[in-house]
Design a protein around this motif. Sequence first.
Motif, PDB file in Angstrom:
ATOM      1  N   ALA A  27     -14.196   7.106 -15.039  1.00 43.48           N
ATOM      2  CA  ALA A  27     -14.831   5.799 -15.381  1.00 43.48           C
ATOM      3  C   ALA A  27     -13.783   4.953 -15.723  1.00 43.48           C
ATOM      4  O   ALA A  27     -13.827   3.783 -15.493  1.00 43.48           O
ATOM      5  N   ALA A  28     -12.821   5.226 -16.528  1.00 43.52           N
ATOM      6  CA  ALA A  28     -11.623   4.447 -17.065  1.00 43.52           C
ATOM      7  C   ALA A  28     -10.919   4.158 -15.850  1.00 43.52           C
ATOM      8  O   ALA A  28     -10.600   2.834 -15.573  1.00 43.52           O
ATOM      9  N   LEU A  35     -11.054  -4.292 -12.732  1.00 40.53           N
ATOM     10  CA  LEU A  35     -10.483  -5.397 -13.433  1.00 40.53           C
ATOM     11  C   LEU A  35      -9.246  -6.047 -12.775  1.00 40.53           C
ATOM     12  O   LEU A  35      -9.146  -7.255 -12.464  1.00 40.53           O
ATOM     13  N   LEU A  36      -8.510  -4.851 -12.233  1.00 41.17           N
ATOM     14  CA  LEU A  36      -7.570  -5.343 -11.097  1.00 41.17           C
ATOM     15  C   LEU A  36      -7.832  -6.420 -10.070  1.00 41.17           C
ATOM     16  O   LEU A  36      -7.181  -7.315  -9.613  1.00 41.17           O
ATOM     17  N   LEU A  37      -8.969  -5.903  -9.369  1.00 38.47           N
ATOM     18  CA  LEU A  37      -9.439  -6.446  -8.192  1.00 38.47           C
ATOM     19  C   LEU A  37     -10.082  -7.872  -8.752  1.00 38.47           C
ATOM     20  O   LEU A  37      -9.735  -8.912  -8.119  1.00 38.47           O
ATOM     21  N   LYS A  81      -3.362  -2.301  -2.126  1.00 40.92           N
ATOM     22  CA  LYS A  81      -2.636  -1.544  -2.924  1.00 40.92           C
ATOM     23  C   LYS A  81      -3.250  -1.031  -4.199  1.00 40.92           C
ATOM     24  O   LYS A  81      -3.084   0.185  -4.519  1.00 40.92           O
ATOM     25  N   TYR A  82      -4.278  -1.891  -4.848  1.00 38.50           N
ATOM     26  CA  TYR A  82      -5.184  -1.114  -5.846  1.00 38.50           C
ATOM     27  C   TYR A  82      -5.863  -0.120  -5.383  1.00 38.50           C
ATOM     28  O   TYR A  82      -6.027   0.909  -6.070  1.00 38.50           O
ATOM     29  N   LEU A  83      -6.528  -0.526  -4.031  1.00 41.38           N
ATOM     30  CA  LEU A  83      -7.464   0.669  -3.689  1.00 41.38           C
ATOM     31  C   LEU A  83      -6.699   1.893  -3.419  1.00 41.38           C
ATOM     32  O   LEU A  83      -7.201   3.002  -3.893  1.00 41.38           O
ATOM     33  N   GLY A  84      -5.618   1.909  -2.988  1.00 39.42           N
ATOM     34  CA  GLY A  84      -4.605   3.027  -2.479  1.00 39.42           C
ATOM     35  C   GLY A  84      -4.346   3.577  -3.655  1.00 39.42           C
ATOM     36  O   GLY A  84      -4.437   4.953  -3.769  1.00 39.42           O
ATOM     37  N   GLU A  85      -3.853   3.099  -4.716  1.00 41.86           N
ATOM     38  CA  GLU A  85      -3.325   3.514  -5.821  1.00 41.86           C
ATOM     39  C   GLU A  85      -4.446   4.242  -6.590  1.00 41.86           C
ATOM     40  O   GLU A  85      -4.277   5.335  -7.043  1.00 41.86           O
ATOM     41  N   GLY A  86      -5.633   3.541  -6.625  1.00 44.94           N
ATOM     42  CA  GLY A  86      -6.703   4.132  -7.190  1.00 44.94           C
ATOM     43  C   GLY A  86      -7.125   5.458  -6.623  1.00 44.94           C
ATOM     44  O   GLY A  86      -7.400   6.319  -7.251  1.00 44.94           O
TER      45      GLY A  86
END
Length: 338
Positions: A27-28, A35-37, A81-86
């Motif tokens: 969840a975190a 938040l990043l998106l 980038k955020y999706l990949g990292e996530g």
Amino acid sequence: MKRFFNYMQGGKSVSFLYLLVLAYTVAALVWWGILLLRQSHQITTFELQNLKLRTDSLTQPVEYQIEFQRIQKDERMRSFKYLGEGLTFLGIILMGAGFVFRAVLKYMKLSRQQQNFMMAVTHELKSPIAAAKLNLETIRKHKLDEEKQTRLIDNTIRETNRLDQLCNNILLAAQLETHKYQLFKEPLNISAIFEAGIKELGGRIGTHDIQASILPGVWMEGDKLMLHIVLSNLVENAAKYAPRNSTIYVKLFEENKQLRLQVIDEGPGIPDEEKERIFLKFYRVGNENTRKAKGSGLGLFLTAKIVEQHNGTIEVLDNKPSGACFDITWTNYSIQTA
Ligand code: ADP
């Protein structure tokens, strides 16, 4: 997952905590992604507002277009980038959780075994020693007539035999588990071996009627002594747990190109939730206070190990209207008719 909760029955709080931490971590991570998106979208909005303010200073509409596209491309890049990292983090977290899950399973299994060992073996070791000691002390203290003395000596021999068998079973279990026991495999007429085994067991077990139906001429590569242990463990268990004078059926037959050995009794049977656990080392159904029959919880563990080393499978089914049916299946056999 079902296995996990089965093992975890004794440690519900541990499993709850584990799932809670895992759910919190995922969840975190998801929240961090959202938040990043959102932040990225705010940056884009801010840049677009800024661009609008600067529009007057831009001489060409083309420049506006280029700048507009760059801002949008930047947002897309950030999102990727955020999706990949996530997703990478999520993968790592789930992999870690998988490792922890397996480690906890292993730990629970081990601690359950240890507990069962302490409960079953301590009792099984102590009671024959106590009985033998008491018998010998009685013989020494009192002047007994010959008949009584012989009875006590016979009882002591029986108790020491039980102790001997328990030690042998513990050693064999350890050897089979660590693959240190060298099976002496040879082509065997297992129909003949089971016929002879049933005859011997019938002579030894006077409390039950043993009815056999053995398909003749079945050959298989195997260890004679180990296959005899399989049969006698199952028949002795049937005699131990089913009521006196009931019938024990032993069947060797072929079905759908599979060889099956079934030992069926008319006892209480095995509850569904225990059907897998009874094959665990030192596992016994119930607790020391409620159990009537003596045992160490090693018989079925040894049986399952031997069956596995003979490329077979074992499971327990229900007998109708009551009782257990231990069902062994082999495919590596041949039938030779004379
Ligand atoms: P032991 O008989 O020494 O306890 P086993 O490994 O042979 O150990 O069996 C494990 C448990 O499975 C037993 O404690 C008993 O509760 C159950 N069990 C085995 N065979 C039967 C049977 N034929 N009928 C009912 N319960 C059985």
